[in-house]
Design an enzyme around this catalytic site. Structure first.
Site, PDB file in Angstrom:
ATOM      1  N   GLU A 175      -6.608   4.269  -5.728  1.00 30.54           N
ATOM      2  CA  GLU A 175      -7.820   4.608  -4.981  1.00 30.54           C
ATOM      3  C   GLU A 175      -8.296   5.947  -5.537  1.00 30.54           C
ATOM      4  O   GLU A 175      -7.862   7.001  -5.094  1.00 30.54           O
ATOM      5  CB  GLU A 175      -7.534   4.723  -3.478  1.00 30.54           C
ATOM      6  CG  GLU A 175      -8.824   4.921  -2.693  1.00 30.54           C
ATOM      7  CD  GLU A 175      -8.633   5.396  -1.255  1.00 30.54           C
ATOM      8  OE1 GLU A 175      -9.524   5.166  -0.446  1.00 30.54           O
ATOM      9  OE2 GLU A 175      -7.606   6.028  -0.937  1.00 30.54           O
TER      10      GLU A 175
ATOM     11  N   ASP B  59      -2.882   4.908  -2.264  1.00 30.44           N
ATOM     12  CA  ASP B  59      -3.808   5.445  -1.286  1.00 30.44           C
ATOM     13  C   ASP B  59      -4.099   6.924  -1.538  1.00 30.44           C
ATOM     14  O   ASP B  59      -3.171   7.708  -1.749  1.00 30.44           O
ATOM     15  CB  ASP B  59      -3.162   5.299   0.097  1.00 30.44           C
ATOM     16  CG  ASP B  59      -4.073   5.740   1.212  1.00 30.44           C
ATOM     17  OD1 ASP B  59      -4.994   4.990   1.532  1.00 30.44           O
ATOM     18  OD2 ASP B  59      -3.860   6.840   1.765  1.00 30.44           O
TER      19      ASP B  59
ATOM     20  N   ASP C  87       0.865  -1.175   0.000  1.00 28.71           N
ATOM     21  CA  ASP C  87       0.000   0.000   0.000  1.00 28.71           C
ATOM     22  C   ASP C  87       0.906   1.231   0.000  1.00 28.71           C
ATOM     23  O   ASP C  87       1.779   1.347   0.862  1.00 28.71           O
ATOM     24  CB  ASP C  87      -0.870  -0.029   1.275  1.00 28.71           C
ATOM     25  CG  ASP C  87      -2.202   0.637   1.071  1.00 28.71           C
ATOM     26  OD1 ASP C  87      -2.230   1.707   0.451  1.00 28.71           O
ATOM     27  OD2 ASP C  87      -3.221   0.086   1.533  1.00 28.71           O
TER      28      ASP C  87
ATOM     29  N   HIS D 211     -11.484  -2.220   3.508  1.00 26.42           N
ATOM     30  CA  HIS D 211     -11.289  -1.881   4.921  1.00 26.42           C
ATOM     31  C   HIS D 211     -11.889  -0.529   5.296  1.00 26.42           C
ATOM     32  O   HIS D 211     -11.843  -0.148   6.460  1.00 26.42           O
ATOM     33  CB  HIS D 211      -9.788  -1.887   5.225  1.00 26.42           C
ATOM     34  CG  HIS D 211      -9.084  -0.762   4.510  1.00 26.42           C
ATOM     35  ND1 HIS D 211      -8.971  -0.707   3.137  1.00 26.42           N
ATOM     36  CD2 HIS D 211      -8.513   0.355   4.973  1.00 26.42           C
ATOM     37  CE1 HIS D 211      -8.346   0.404   2.803  1.00 26.42           C
ATOM     38  NE2 HIS D 211      -8.041   1.070   3.889  1.00 26.42           N
ATOM     39  N   ASP D 212     -12.387   0.211   4.322  1.00 25.22           N
ATOM     40  CA  ASP D 212     -12.997   1.513   4.608  1.00 25.22           C
ATOM     41  C   ASP D 212     -14.517   1.467   4.550  1.00 25.22           C
ATOM     42  O   ASP D 212     -15.173   2.513   4.618  1.00 25.22           O
ATOM     43  CB  ASP D 212     -12.531   2.550   3.575  1.00 25.22           C
ATOM     44  CG  ASP D 212     -11.073   2.905   3.737  1.00 25.22           C
ATOM     45  OD1 ASP D 212     -10.556   2.827   4.868  1.00 25.22           O
ATOM     46  OD2 ASP D 212     -10.441   3.262   2.720  1.00 25.22           O
TER      47      ASP D 212
HETATM   48  C1  GLC Z   1      -7.496   5.817   2.269  1.00 27.69           C
HETATM   49  C2  GLC Z   1      -7.431   4.547   3.092  1.00 27.69           C
HETATM   50  C3  GLC Z   1      -8.023   4.799   4.434  1.00 27.69           C
HETATM   51  C4  GLC Z   1      -7.214   5.864   5.109  1.00 27.69           C
HETATM   52  C5  GLC Z   1      -7.077   7.113   4.241  1.00 27.69           C
HETATM   53  C6  GLC Z   1      -5.972   7.973   4.714  1.00 27.69           C
HETATM   54  O1  GLC Z   1      -8.781   6.200   2.003  1.00 27.69           O
HETATM   55  O2  GLC Z   1      -8.042   3.503   2.400  1.00 27.69           O
HETATM   56  O3  GLC Z   1      -8.087   3.659   5.231  1.00 27.69           O
HETATM   57  O4  GLC Z   1      -7.815   6.211   6.322  1.00 27.69           O
HETATM   58  O5  GLC Z   1      -6.770   6.817   2.899  1.00 27.69           O
HETATM   59  O6  GLC Z   1      -4.728   7.386   4.432  1.00 27.69           O
END
Ligand code: GLC
Length: 574
Positions: free
Chosen positions: A258, A199, A98, A330-331
């Site tokens: 993402e 990310d 990641d 996970h979000d």
């Molecule tokens: C992304 C991740 C999330 C995190 C955020 C800040 O959205 O998937 O879990 O809190 O970025 O890094």
């Protein structure tokens, strides 16, 4: 679209803290992942994305990195990582790390040096901005609540944090910073990882100068959500192209972004043949029913909305590239709890949702536990929650006038911690996740006594949700996922499943999700009865073979198929 090595693969996301603990610490670790590689292989997984496991204070569970080169001791050692990479390679599996580079941790040495010398070199790695009329430079609200600006102690400066204040944003305008990041990415790629998940990458380019972008408030707090600035930030593509050329390209690496808040026109730039990334996640379903005001203003998702969101992405992306599909990560809360209407959750409806994901065009990512049908958990009090974003949403809901009980209900529906409860391996203490005390409590449905979901509307039997039990049961959700991965990878239908044209079928029908995949060898028709009632479907031609069916019956008469509630079938139409 040019064909790529990863198009026909199956990907899997691991949230290491909750996957498998081998030390009894209550926290999962890298050796736990290595131990489970054979299990993942048996599921048909090829590509594994591991959520952050670098040194971190875990303020945002590892999405706040304090050392990009080192595994956090709670997850193991760098040596464990090299072993994991080697063991994965031996099984023809690929590891993705990641990449969290919109921000780092406030405990990273760069930030510490920046604080020590707020006008020095390292302050230039961040956004240290002068106060404007004694206030923060603008009114952006952080994604986790409150102002996105925090005072730099002992100065009249503020630093920017689009996420938590322990996650200062990195300044991508700064060439030295960019060089540091590319060096680090290449270091990991040289060590044998196959690529990265990127990310929060849409945020790396800011709308500048900050004080010019004070927006109309979207809540009573006088602030505006930080994501608003993405529309006004110029030049993101130049940075992403530079990143691609300096890192992914020379390594022929896989990258998945993402990506939120993009426009349709950007899709070829992002994932076309010469795109910045190999693929990007399709999040269209995850934002259904959302509101800028917060969870208390969210609306439940209807089956038609879910279908329309999926179909929109399929149409918009078309043959321009290959998206990555998810039903959760996970979000998000668990997909089966969110997209199956309340009261309709059964093993059968879980299988229905799996078919809908796997048969769309895209690289499917399974999130750990999805393959066994893991569900949302019940939190009895906000004190049982760990996630910073949930704690903020709870507060926002209370401030909007909701009772404790109503606010907690929202937590149970939307919290990211729903997806972060430990993986359920068997029916031993703590689901075989740890011999210690798990950092987040285990969903009691890993044992039959705690489970509540029946097999189907006609079969009230309740089976426990865990890998060992589902391995033994040929009709389990787990074995259903195996059928789906196998269909994608090892069957006469692979080419059609991966590359076949997506064409909606009977889209005017409510609570029905159906489409063709038209390939060179054959046409597949995917039918999903997205409700708990029977329905008759006039088939458009002769069925050569029933490829998959999540029900025992296949009742067809005179070209009309009578489908049970949540029946999903894949038909070979010749
Ligand atoms: C992304 C991740 C999330 C995190 C955020 C800040 O959205 O998937 O879990 O809190 O970025 O890094």
């Amino acid at each position: 679209m040019q064909k790529k090595w990863w198009h026909g693969k199956v990907a899997y996301q691991i949230y290491p803290k909750s996957f498998k603990d081998t030390t009894g610490s209550g926290i999962g670790d890298l050796n736990g992942i290595t131990e489970k590689l054979d299990y993942l292989k048996s599921l048909g997984v090829d590509i594994i994305w591991i959520s952050p496991c670098y040194v971190s204070p875990l303020a945002d569970e590892g999405y706040d990195i304090a050392d990009y080169y080192k595994i956090d001791p709670r997850f193991g050692t760098n040596g464990d990582m090299w072993r994991l990479i080697a063991e994965a390679k031996r099984r023809d599996m690929y590891i993705l790390m990641d990449l969290v580079v919109n921000h780092c941790s406030d405990e990273h040495e760069w930030f510490k040096k920046a604080l020590a010398d707020p006008y020095g070199k390292y302050a230039g790695y961040f956004f240290f901005e002068k106060a404007v009329d004694g206030h923060a430079p603008n009114n952006w609200r952080s994604y986790f609540g409150g102002s996105a600006w925090e005072k730099v102690p002992g100065t009249d400066l503020y630093y920017l944090h689009l996420f938590h204040k322990k996650q200062p944003d990195l300044n991508w305008e700064n060439r030295e910073l960019r060089e540091e990041i590319y060096k680090m990415m290449n270091w990991w790629l040289d060590r044998g990882i196959a690529g990265f998940r990127l990310d929060a990458i849409m945020n790396i380019k800011k709308a500048l100068p900050f004080e010019k972008y004070n927006y109309t408030p979207d809540r009573d707090d006088g602030m505006c959500r930080a994501s608003r600035m993405i529309q006004d930030a110029k030049g993101l593509g130049d940075i992403l192209a530079e990143m691609r050329d300096r890192t992914f390209k020379p390594h022929n690496a896989f990258s998945v972004g993402e990506i939120f808040n993009n426009t349709n026109e950007q899709i070829p730039e992002f994932i076309g043949d010469n795109g910045y990334f190999s693929s990007m996640f399709d999040f269209r379903e995850t934002i259904l029913g959302a509101s800028d005001k917060g969870w208390y203003d969210f609306e439940p998702v209807t089956p038609d909305e879910y279908r329309d969101a999926c179909f929109t992405t399929q149409r918009v992306v078309d043959d321009q590239g290959m998206v990555s599909t998810i039903i959760e990560n996970h979000d998000e809360p668990r997909g089966v709890s969110r997209y199956i209407p309340e009261g309709d959750l059964t093993d059968r409806s879980k299988k229905f949702l799996a078919v809908m994901q796997f048969m769309q065009k895209g690289l499917p990512f399974i999130y750990q536990g999805q393959e066994i049908g893991m569900e949302n958990v019940v939190f009895h009090s906000i004190d049982e929650v760990d996630d910073i974003s949930t704690i903020d949403e709870y507060k926002v809901a209370k401030e909007a006038g909701l009772s404790d009980e109503a606010a907690l209900k929202l937590v149970n529906t939307y919290s990211r911690d729903n997806a972060r409860t430990p993986m359920q391996w068997d029916d031993s203490e703590n689901a075989g996740f740890t011999t210690g005390t798990p950092w987040l409590h285990v969903n009691p449905n890993y044992r039959r006594e705690g489970a509540k979901t029946p097999v189907s509307a006609d079969d009230p039997e309740i089976r426990p949700v865990n890998v060992a039990a589902e391995n033994r049961d040929p009709d389990s959700v787990l074995n259903w996922y195996r059928k789906l991965t196998n269909l994608r990878k090892n069957s006469d239908y692979s080419d059609t499943v991966v590359y076949g044209e997506f064409v909606p079928f009977m889209e005017d029908q409510s609570n029905f999700m159906a489409f063709y995949r038209k390939g060179e060898k054959q046409t597949l028709l995917v039918l999903g009865n997205y409700r708990n009632e029977k329905r008759e479907v006039k088939l458009p031609g002769k069925v050569r073979r029933v490829v998959l069916n999540n029900c025992e019956d296949f009742s067809m008469k005179d070209g009309v198929l009578t489908m049970d509630g949540y029946q999903a079938v894949v038909l070979d139409m010749g």
